[in-house]
Scaffold this motif. Sequence first.
Motif, PDB file in Angstrom:
ATOM      1  N   ASP A  53      -7.353 -22.599  27.322  1.00 28.77           N
ATOM      2  CA  ASP A  53      -8.757 -22.858  27.621  1.00 28.77           C
ATOM      3  C   ASP A  53      -9.641 -22.453  26.455  1.00 28.77           C
ATOM      4  O   ASP A  53      -9.401 -21.432  25.792  1.00 28.77           O
ATOM      5  CB  ASP A  53      -9.191 -22.084  28.872  1.00 28.77           C
ATOM      6  N   SER A  58     -14.811 -22.346  29.642  1.00 27.86           N
ATOM      7  CA  SER A  58     -14.149 -21.745  30.804  1.00 27.86           C
ATOM      8  C   SER A  58     -14.401 -20.247  30.803  1.00 27.86           C
ATOM      9  O   SER A  58     -13.521 -19.446  30.447  1.00 27.86           O
ATOM     10  CB  SER A  58     -12.644 -22.042  30.773  1.00 27.86           C
ATOM     11  N   GLY A 113      -8.888 -24.784  33.948  1.00 27.50           N
ATOM     12  CA  GLY A 113      -9.908 -24.988  32.920  1.00 27.50           C
ATOM     13  C   GLY A 113      -9.645 -26.237  32.104  1.00 27.50           C
ATOM     14  O   GLY A 113      -9.140 -27.241  32.609  1.00 27.50           O
TER      15      GLY A 113
END
Length: 367
Positions: A53, A58, A113
Amino acid sequence: MMARLFLSVLMALTLALPAGAASRIKDIAMLQAARDNQLVGYGLVIGLQGSGDSLRNSPFTEQSMRAMLENLGIASEGGRARAKNVAAVIVTANLPPFVQSGARIDVSVSSLGDATSLAGGTLVMTPLRAADGEIYAVAQGSVIVSGFSAQGQAETLTQGVPTSGRVPNGAIIERKVEASMSDSASLVLQLRNADFSTAVRVADAINTYTGSRFGARLAQEEDARTIRIRRPKGISYARFYAEIENLMVESDGPARVVVDERTGTVVIGNDVRISRVAISHGTLTVRITETPRVVQPEPFSRGETAIEPFTEIEADQPDANVALLDGPNLQTLVSGLNRLGVKPDGIIAILQGIKSAGALQAELVLQ
Protein backbone atom coordinates in the motif's frame (compact mmCIF):
# COMPACT_ATOMS: atom_id res chain seq x y z
CA MET A 1 -20.54 -26.47 -36.17
CA MET A 2 -19.62 -25.18 -32.73
CA ALA A 3 -23.30 -25.08 -31.78
CA ARG A 4 -23.78 -28.72 -32.81
CA LEU A 5 -20.72 -29.77 -30.83
CA PHE A 6 -21.92 -27.73 -27.83
CA LEU A 7 -25.38 -29.33 -27.86
CA SER A 8 -24.02 -32.82 -28.55
CA VAL A 9 -21.70 -32.64 -25.54
CA LEU A 10 -24.55 -31.26 -23.43
CA MET A 11 -26.83 -34.10 -24.48
CA ALA A 12 -24.16 -36.74 -23.86
CA LEU A 13 -23.38 -35.44 -20.38
CA THR A 14 -27.02 -35.15 -19.40
CA LEU A 15 -28.16 -38.47 -20.85
CA ALA A 16 -25.24 -40.36 -19.30
CA LEU A 17 -27.31 -40.69 -16.12
CA PRO A 18 -30.83 -42.07 -16.33
CA ALA A 19 -33.76 -39.96 -15.25
CA GLY A 20 -34.23 -40.13 -11.50
CA ALA A 21 -30.73 -41.49 -10.84
CA ALA A 22 -30.36 -42.65 -7.24
CA SER A 23 -28.10 -40.71 -4.90
CA ARG A 24 -26.94 -41.23 -1.35
CA ILE A 25 -28.67 -39.29 1.38
CA LYS A 26 -25.33 -37.72 2.36
CA ASP A 27 -25.04 -36.26 -1.17
CA ILE A 28 -28.47 -34.61 -1.31
CA ALA A 29 -28.92 -33.61 2.35
CA MET A 30 -26.92 -32.35 5.27
CA LEU A 31 -27.25 -32.34 9.03
CA GLN A 32 -28.62 -29.11 10.42
CA ALA A 33 -26.17 -29.28 13.32
CA ALA A 34 -23.21 -29.83 10.97
CA ARG A 35 -22.90 -26.29 9.66
CA ASP A 36 -19.92 -24.07 8.96
CA ASN A 37 -19.28 -20.76 10.69
CA GLN A 38 -17.68 -17.83 8.92
CA LEU A 39 -14.67 -16.07 10.40
CA VAL A 40 -13.18 -12.70 9.47
CA GLY A 41 -10.23 -10.64 10.60
CA TYR A 42 -8.09 -7.63 9.72
CA GLY A 43 -4.34 -8.00 9.40
CA LEU A 44 -1.13 -6.99 7.68
CA VAL A 45 0.91 -8.72 5.00
CA ILE A 46 4.60 -7.83 5.16
CA GLY A 47 7.65 -8.65 3.06
CA LEU A 48 6.27 -7.40 -0.24
CA GLN A 49 8.72 -6.28 -2.92
CA GLY A 50 7.57 -2.70 -3.31
CA SER A 51 4.02 -3.75 -4.22
CA GLY A 52 2.35 -2.83 -0.92
CA ASP A 53 0.00 0.00 0.00
CA SER A 54 1.00 3.58 -0.61
CA LEU A 55 0.65 4.93 2.89
CA ARG A 56 -0.60 8.29 1.62
CA ASN A 57 -3.67 6.68 0.01
CA SER A 58 -4.10 4.03 2.72
CA PRO A 59 -3.65 5.75 6.09
CA PHE A 60 -5.15 2.80 7.97
CA THR A 61 -2.15 0.71 6.88
CA GLU A 62 0.24 3.13 8.54
CA GLN A 63 -1.89 3.24 11.69
CA SER A 64 -2.00 -0.55 11.88
CA MET A 65 1.74 -0.81 11.33
CA ARG A 66 2.47 1.67 14.13
CA ALA A 67 0.07 -0.12 16.47
CA MET A 68 1.75 -3.46 15.72
CA LEU A 69 5.22 -2.07 16.39
CA GLU A 70 4.08 -0.54 19.67
CA ASN A 71 2.61 -3.88 20.77
CA LEU A 72 6.00 -5.43 20.05
CA GLY A 73 7.67 -2.82 22.25
CA ILE A 74 9.11 -0.70 19.45
CA ALA A 75 8.46 3.03 19.69
CA SER A 76 7.71 4.51 16.29
CA GLU A 77 8.78 8.03 15.39
CA GLY A 78 6.35 10.84 14.77
CA GLY A 79 7.21 11.18 11.07
CA ARG A 80 5.36 9.42 8.30
CA ALA A 81 6.55 5.98 7.29
CA ARG A 82 7.49 5.43 3.64
CA ALA A 83 7.63 1.63 3.50
CA LYS A 84 6.06 0.03 0.44
CA ASN A 85 6.34 -3.58 1.58
CA VAL A 86 3.25 -3.66 3.83
CA ALA A 87 -0.38 -4.17 2.81
CA ALA A 88 -3.60 -4.15 4.82
CA VAL A 89 -5.73 -7.22 4.18
CA ILE A 90 -9.01 -8.82 5.15
CA VAL A 91 -8.67 -12.46 6.18
CA THR A 92 -11.65 -14.82 5.83
CA ALA A 93 -12.14 -18.49 6.65
CA ASN A 94 -14.84 -21.11 7.18
CA LEU A 95 -14.84 -22.89 10.54
CA PRO A 96 -15.91 -26.51 9.86
CA PRO A 97 -18.30 -28.29 12.22
CA PHE A 98 -17.01 -30.50 15.05
CA VAL A 99 -13.51 -29.02 14.78
CA GLN A 100 -11.45 -29.05 17.98
CA SER A 101 -8.87 -26.65 19.38
CA GLY A 102 -5.48 -27.03 17.76
CA ALA A 103 -6.77 -28.03 14.33
CA ARG A 104 -5.69 -26.06 11.27
CA ILE A 105 -7.82 -24.58 8.47
CA ASP A 106 -7.12 -22.65 5.27
CA VAL A 107 -7.65 -18.89 5.11
CA SER A 108 -8.18 -16.46 2.22
CA VAL A 109 -6.38 -13.11 2.13
CA SER A 110 -7.61 -10.10 0.12
CA SER A 111 -6.03 -6.67 -0.18
CA LEU A 112 -7.88 -3.77 1.43
CA GLY A 113 -5.76 -0.85 0.19
CA ASP A 114 -4.12 -0.03 -3.13
CA ALA A 115 -1.45 -2.74 -3.08
CA THR A 116 -0.66 -4.11 -6.53
CA SER A 117 0.37 -7.63 -5.48
CA LEU A 118 0.57 -9.83 -2.39
CA ALA A 119 3.08 -12.25 -3.95
CA GLY A 120 5.92 -13.16 -1.62
CA GLY A 121 4.24 -11.65 1.44
CA THR A 122 3.73 -13.09 4.90
CA LEU A 123 0.55 -12.65 6.91
CA VAL A 124 1.28 -11.44 10.43
CA MET A 125 -0.64 -13.04 13.31
CA THR A 126 -4.29 -12.11 12.76
CA PRO A 127 -7.16 -13.02 15.12
CA LEU A 128 -10.30 -14.27 13.36
CA ARG A 129 -13.69 -13.52 14.86
CA ALA A 130 -17.15 -14.96 14.30
CA ALA A 131 -20.50 -13.17 14.21
CA ASP A 132 -20.65 -13.18 18.03
CA GLY A 133 -17.43 -11.14 18.22
CA GLU A 134 -15.40 -13.89 19.86
CA ILE A 135 -11.99 -15.03 18.58
CA TYR A 136 -12.09 -18.61 17.30
CA ALA A 137 -8.83 -18.84 15.32
CA VAL A 138 -5.52 -17.09 14.72
CA ALA A 139 -3.99 -16.93 11.23
CA GLN A 140 -0.37 -16.48 10.17
CA GLY A 141 1.85 -17.70 7.36
CA SER A 142 3.11 -17.20 3.82
CA VAL A 143 0.56 -16.02 1.27
CA ILE A 144 0.28 -18.06 -1.93
CA VAL A 145 -0.86 -15.98 -4.93
CA SER A 146 -1.75 -17.56 -8.28
CA GLY A 147 -1.92 -14.34 -10.31
CA PHE A 148 0.88 -11.98 -11.27
CA SER A 149 1.29 -8.45 -12.54
CA ALA A 150 4.14 -7.04 -14.66
CA GLN A 151 4.37 -3.33 -15.42
CA GLY A 152 6.58 -1.31 -17.69
CA GLN A 153 6.63 2.32 -18.81
CA ALA A 154 4.14 1.80 -21.62
CA GLU A 155 2.35 -1.47 -20.88
CA THR A 156 0.98 -3.48 -17.96
CA LEU A 157 0.30 -7.24 -18.02
CA THR A 158 -1.89 -8.81 -15.35
CA GLN A 159 -2.96 -12.43 -15.15
CA GLY A 160 -5.28 -13.69 -12.46
CA VAL A 161 -5.84 -11.66 -9.30
CA PRO A 162 -2.50 -10.86 -7.64
CA THR A 163 -4.18 -8.91 -4.82
CA SER A 164 -5.73 -12.00 -3.22
CA GLY A 165 -4.34 -15.33 -2.15
CA ARG A 166 -4.54 -18.18 0.34
CA VAL A 167 -2.59 -19.43 3.33
CA PRO A 168 -2.95 -23.24 3.40
CA ASN A 169 -3.38 -24.50 6.96
CA GLY A 170 -2.63 -20.94 8.01
CA ALA A 171 -5.09 -20.66 10.91
CA ILE A 172 -5.03 -22.54 14.20
CA ILE A 173 -8.35 -23.11 15.97
CA GLU A 174 -8.28 -21.61 19.44
CA ARG A 175 -11.88 -22.25 20.45
CA LYS A 176 -14.36 -24.86 19.29
CA VAL A 177 -18.00 -24.21 18.56
CA GLU A 178 -20.18 -25.88 21.16
CA ALA A 179 -22.44 -28.23 19.17
CA SER A 180 -22.86 -31.42 21.16
CA MET A 181 -24.95 -33.96 19.28
CA SER A 182 -24.99 -36.69 21.91
CA ASP A 183 -27.67 -34.96 23.99
CA SER A 184 -30.06 -34.45 21.08
CA ALA A 185 -33.08 -36.73 20.78
CA SER A 186 -33.49 -36.25 17.04
CA LEU A 187 -31.56 -35.49 13.87
CA VAL A 188 -32.66 -32.80 11.43
CA LEU A 189 -31.75 -33.26 7.77
CA GLN A 190 -31.91 -30.38 5.31
CA LEU A 191 -32.07 -31.02 1.57
CA ARG A 192 -29.61 -29.04 -0.50
CA ASN A 193 -32.30 -28.58 -3.18
CA ALA A 194 -35.74 -28.15 -1.67
CA ASP A 195 -38.33 -30.48 -3.17
CA PHE A 196 -41.40 -32.11 -1.59
CA SER A 197 -41.08 -35.34 -3.60
CA THR A 198 -37.44 -35.79 -2.60
CA ALA A 199 -38.21 -35.07 1.05
CA VAL A 200 -40.93 -37.73 1.08
CA ARG A 201 -38.66 -40.25 -0.63
CA VAL A 202 -35.87 -39.63 1.89
CA ALA A 203 -38.28 -40.12 4.80
CA ASP A 204 -39.68 -43.31 3.24
CA ALA A 205 -36.20 -44.75 2.62
CA ILE A 206 -35.18 -44.08 6.22
CA ASN A 207 -38.43 -45.52 7.58
CA THR A 208 -37.99 -48.68 5.51
CA TYR A 209 -34.50 -49.14 6.95
CA THR A 210 -35.34 -48.27 10.56
CA GLY A 211 -38.47 -50.45 10.42
CA SER A 212 -36.38 -53.53 9.73
CA ARG A 213 -33.39 -52.45 11.85
CA PHE A 214 -35.09 -50.97 14.93
CA GLY A 215 -38.71 -51.99 14.45
CA ALA A 216 -40.04 -48.41 14.23
CA ARG A 217 -40.62 -45.68 11.66
CA LEU A 218 -38.44 -42.84 12.90
CA ALA A 219 -38.39 -40.27 10.06
CA GLN A 220 -40.97 -37.61 9.31
CA GLU A 221 -40.85 -34.98 6.54
CA GLU A 222 -41.72 -31.48 7.78
CA ASP A 223 -41.55 -29.41 4.60
CA ALA A 224 -39.85 -29.36 1.21
CA ARG A 225 -36.39 -29.12 2.79
CA THR A 226 -36.54 -30.59 6.30
CA ILE A 227 -36.73 -34.22 7.51
CA ARG A 228 -36.74 -34.90 11.26
CA ILE A 229 -35.46 -38.29 12.49
CA ARG A 230 -35.89 -39.62 16.04
CA ARG A 231 -32.73 -41.26 17.36
CA PRO A 232 -33.32 -44.81 18.62
CA LYS A 233 -32.11 -45.84 22.04
CA GLY A 234 -28.93 -47.79 22.55
CA ILE A 235 -27.00 -46.28 19.59
CA SER A 236 -24.80 -43.23 19.36
CA TYR A 237 -25.65 -40.19 17.29
CA ALA A 238 -22.68 -40.64 14.95
CA ARG A 239 -23.20 -44.38 14.42
CA PHE A 240 -26.91 -43.97 13.68
CA TYR A 241 -26.31 -41.28 11.07
CA ALA A 242 -23.48 -43.34 9.54
CA GLU A 243 -25.99 -46.14 8.96
CA ILE A 244 -28.61 -44.01 7.20
CA GLU A 245 -26.43 -41.56 5.24
CA ASN A 246 -25.56 -44.18 2.61
CA LEU A 247 -29.18 -45.13 1.82
CA MET A 248 -29.99 -44.60 -1.87
CA VAL A 249 -32.81 -42.22 -2.83
CA GLU A 250 -34.04 -41.06 -6.23
CA SER A 251 -33.92 -37.28 -6.04
CA ASP A 252 -36.39 -35.12 -7.92
CA GLY A 253 -36.58 -31.47 -8.89
CA PRO A 254 -38.41 -28.98 -11.10
CA ALA A 255 -37.73 -28.79 -14.82
CA ARG A 256 -35.33 -25.91 -15.31
CA VAL A 257 -33.28 -24.25 -18.04
CA VAL A 258 -30.36 -22.14 -16.79
CA VAL A 259 -28.98 -19.49 -19.16
CA ASP A 260 -25.84 -17.43 -18.58
CA GLU A 261 -25.88 -14.68 -21.21
CA ARG A 262 -22.41 -13.42 -20.31
CA THR A 263 -20.63 -16.67 -21.16
CA GLY A 264 -23.21 -18.13 -23.56
CA THR A 265 -23.75 -21.19 -21.37
CA VAL A 266 -27.03 -23.09 -21.58
CA VAL A 267 -27.86 -25.96 -19.19
CA ILE A 268 -31.05 -27.90 -19.92
CA GLY A 269 -32.48 -30.22 -17.28
CA ASN A 270 -33.54 -33.75 -18.14
CA ASP A 271 -37.24 -33.09 -17.41
CA VAL A 272 -37.56 -30.05 -19.71
CA ARG A 273 -40.37 -30.37 -22.23
CA ILE A 274 -41.35 -28.18 -25.19
CA SER A 275 -44.80 -28.11 -26.74
CA ARG A 276 -45.06 -28.41 -30.52
CA VAL A 277 -43.73 -25.17 -31.97
CA ALA A 278 -42.17 -24.01 -35.25
CA ILE A 279 -39.06 -21.81 -35.10
CA SER A 280 -37.42 -19.69 -37.78
CA HIS A 281 -34.00 -18.30 -36.99
CA GLY A 282 -32.06 -16.00 -39.30
CA THR A 283 -29.98 -12.85 -39.23
CA LEU A 284 -29.99 -9.71 -41.35
CA THR A 285 -26.63 -8.04 -41.98
CA VAL A 286 -26.52 -4.47 -43.32
CA ARG A 287 -23.13 -3.21 -44.54
CA ILE A 288 -22.59 0.50 -45.22
CA THR A 289 -19.37 1.49 -47.00
CA GLU A 290 -18.29 5.10 -47.42
CA THR A 291 -15.93 5.66 -50.38
CA PRO A 292 -15.46 9.39 -51.03
CA ARG A 293 -14.39 10.30 -54.59
CA VAL A 294 -12.13 13.12 -55.65
CA VAL A 295 -13.62 15.15 -58.53
CA GLN A 296 -11.17 17.17 -60.66
CA PRO A 297 -12.28 20.31 -62.61
CA GLU A 298 -12.14 20.47 -66.40
CA PRO A 299 -8.80 21.58 -67.93
CA PHE A 300 -8.33 25.35 -68.19
CA SER A 301 -11.48 25.91 -66.15
CA ARG A 302 -11.72 27.89 -63.00
CA GLY A 303 -13.20 25.06 -61.05
CA GLU A 304 -11.76 23.60 -57.84
CA THR A 305 -10.96 20.09 -56.77
CA ALA A 306 -13.80 18.69 -54.68
CA ILE A 307 -14.63 15.53 -52.78
CA GLU A 308 -17.84 13.84 -53.77
CA PRO A 309 -19.41 11.48 -51.18
CA PHE A 310 -20.17 7.97 -52.35
CA THR A 311 -22.08 5.51 -50.17
CA GLU A 312 -22.62 1.82 -50.92
CA ILE A 313 -25.23 -0.11 -48.92
CA GLU A 314 -25.48 -3.91 -49.03
CA ALA A 315 -28.04 -6.04 -47.23
CA ASP A 316 -27.34 -9.73 -46.70
CA GLN A 317 -29.89 -12.09 -45.20
CA PRO A 318 -28.85 -15.76 -45.18
CA ASP A 319 -31.50 -18.35 -45.68
CA ALA A 320 -33.29 -18.73 -42.37
CA ASN A 321 -33.82 -22.29 -41.22
CA VAL A 322 -37.25 -23.36 -40.09
CA ALA A 323 -37.39 -26.25 -37.63
CA LEU A 324 -40.28 -27.98 -35.94
CA LEU A 325 -39.57 -28.66 -32.26
CA ASP A 326 -41.57 -31.10 -30.19
CA GLY A 327 -39.64 -32.10 -27.09
CA PRO A 328 -41.08 -35.12 -25.28
CA ASN A 329 -37.59 -35.77 -23.95
CA LEU A 330 -34.22 -34.07 -23.79
CA GLN A 331 -32.75 -35.99 -26.72
CA THR A 332 -35.52 -34.84 -29.08
CA LEU A 333 -35.16 -31.25 -27.88
CA VAL A 334 -31.39 -31.16 -28.41
CA SER A 335 -31.72 -32.81 -31.84
CA GLY A 336 -34.24 -30.17 -32.85
CA LEU A 337 -31.96 -27.35 -31.77
CA ASN A 338 -29.10 -29.00 -33.64
CA ARG A 339 -31.09 -28.88 -36.86
CA LEU A 340 -31.21 -25.10 -36.65
CA GLY A 341 -27.40 -24.91 -36.71
CA VAL A 342 -27.22 -21.76 -34.55
CA LYS A 343 -24.59 -20.56 -32.12
CA PRO A 344 -25.07 -20.69 -28.32
CA ASP A 345 -26.19 -17.05 -28.22
CA GLY A 346 -28.82 -17.89 -30.84
CA ILE A 347 -29.95 -20.84 -28.75
CA ILE A 348 -30.43 -18.48 -25.80
CA ALA A 349 -32.63 -16.20 -27.92
CA ILE A 350 -34.62 -19.18 -29.18
CA LEU A 351 -35.24 -20.50 -25.65
CA GLN A 352 -36.38 -17.06 -24.51
CA GLY A 353 -38.75 -16.86 -27.48
CA ILE A 354 -40.14 -20.33 -26.76
CA LYS A 355 -40.74 -19.30 -23.15
CA SER A 356 -42.53 -16.11 -24.24
CA ALA A 357 -44.73 -18.20 -26.54
CA GLY A 358 -45.73 -20.40 -23.62
CA ALA A 359 -44.28 -23.54 -25.21
CA LEU A 360 -41.42 -24.13 -22.73
CA GLN A 361 -42.71 -26.36 -19.94
CA ALA A 362 -39.93 -25.46 -17.53
CA GLU A 363 -38.54 -22.63 -15.45
CA LEU A 364 -36.17 -20.35 -17.37
CA VAL A 365 -33.43 -19.01 -15.08
CA LEU A 366 -31.38 -16.10 -16.46
CA GLN A 367 -28.05 -15.37 -14.80
